[in-house]
Enzyme design. Structure first.
Site, short mmCIF file in Angstrom:
data_model
loop_
_atom_site.label_atom_id
_atom_site.label_comp_id
_atom_site.label_asym_id
_atom_site.label_seq_id
_atom_site.Cartn_x
_atom_site.Cartn_y
_atom_site.Cartn_z
CG LEU A 1 -60.76 24.31 51.40
CD1 LEU A 1 -60.78 23.12 50.47
CD2 LEU A 1 -59.62 24.22 52.39
N PRO A 2 -60.66 29.33 51.04
CG PRO A 2 -60.21 31.13 52.45
CD PRO A 2 -60.62 29.68 52.45
CG HIS A 3 -59.08 29.16 45.91
ND1 HIS A 3 -60.17 28.57 46.52
CD2 HIS A 3 -59.41 29.24 44.60
CE1 HIS A 3 -61.10 28.30 45.61
NE2 HIS A 3 -60.67 28.71 44.44
CB ALA A 4 -56.69 34.88 45.90
#
Length: 155
Positions: free
Chosen positions: A64-67
């Protein structure tokens, strides 16, 4: 908050082989650019910056990459299913094949956290993950993701 409002159908893709996490982030940046008009390079840089703080592979083949990004008004998502899992430095050391990336406004505070909780709950469901892994059609994958949340809220 609804997954269907975060994730456009055109932000769902399937890739046969991905060479690395960095390459995956580049593809996620391109998806975000195409679906939401974001800067691909800014999206990639933001994902890499967040990942440098600690891996976003949550286990069981899911990441769950997030930015956070300037110029974004609402939380947005992109989903990628990899036919060949890649190393993602996940907490359980298992390779990753289901990736749901979130892009949030710089000042999104609670909305960003709610979106992370929502996608985490959705992808913790073993039945949902089985269905995602059993399909290669992006429209079907979008339906599985958005219907999974709708059915869990109805229960």
């Amino acid at each position: 908050m609804q997954l269907s409002t975060l994730l456009k159908p055109e932000a769902v893709r399937v890739f046969g082989k991905m060479s690395s996490k960095k390459r995956l982030f580049q593809e996620l940046g391109e998806i975000a650019a195409g679906a939401y008009g974001l800067s691909a390079s800014e999206a990639v840089e933001a994902l890499q910056d967040r990942e440098s703080l600690g891996p976003t592979g949550v286990g069981h083949g899911v990441a769950l990459p997030h930015a956070r990004l300037a110029g974004l008004e609402h939380v947005r998502a992109a989903f990628v299913r990899l036919e060949k899992p890649i190393d993602f430095d996940a907490v359980d050391r298992q390779p990753v094949d289901l990736v749901l990336a979130l892009f949030a406004p710089l000042n999104s505070g609670v909305d960003h956290l709610k979106a992370l909780a929502l996608v985490s709950r959705t992808l913790r469901d073993a039945t949902v993950c089985e269905k995602l892994r059993a399909n290669t059609d992006p429209a079907t994958l979008h339906a599985v993701l958005t219907e999974a949340q709708a059915s869990s809220q109805a229960a």
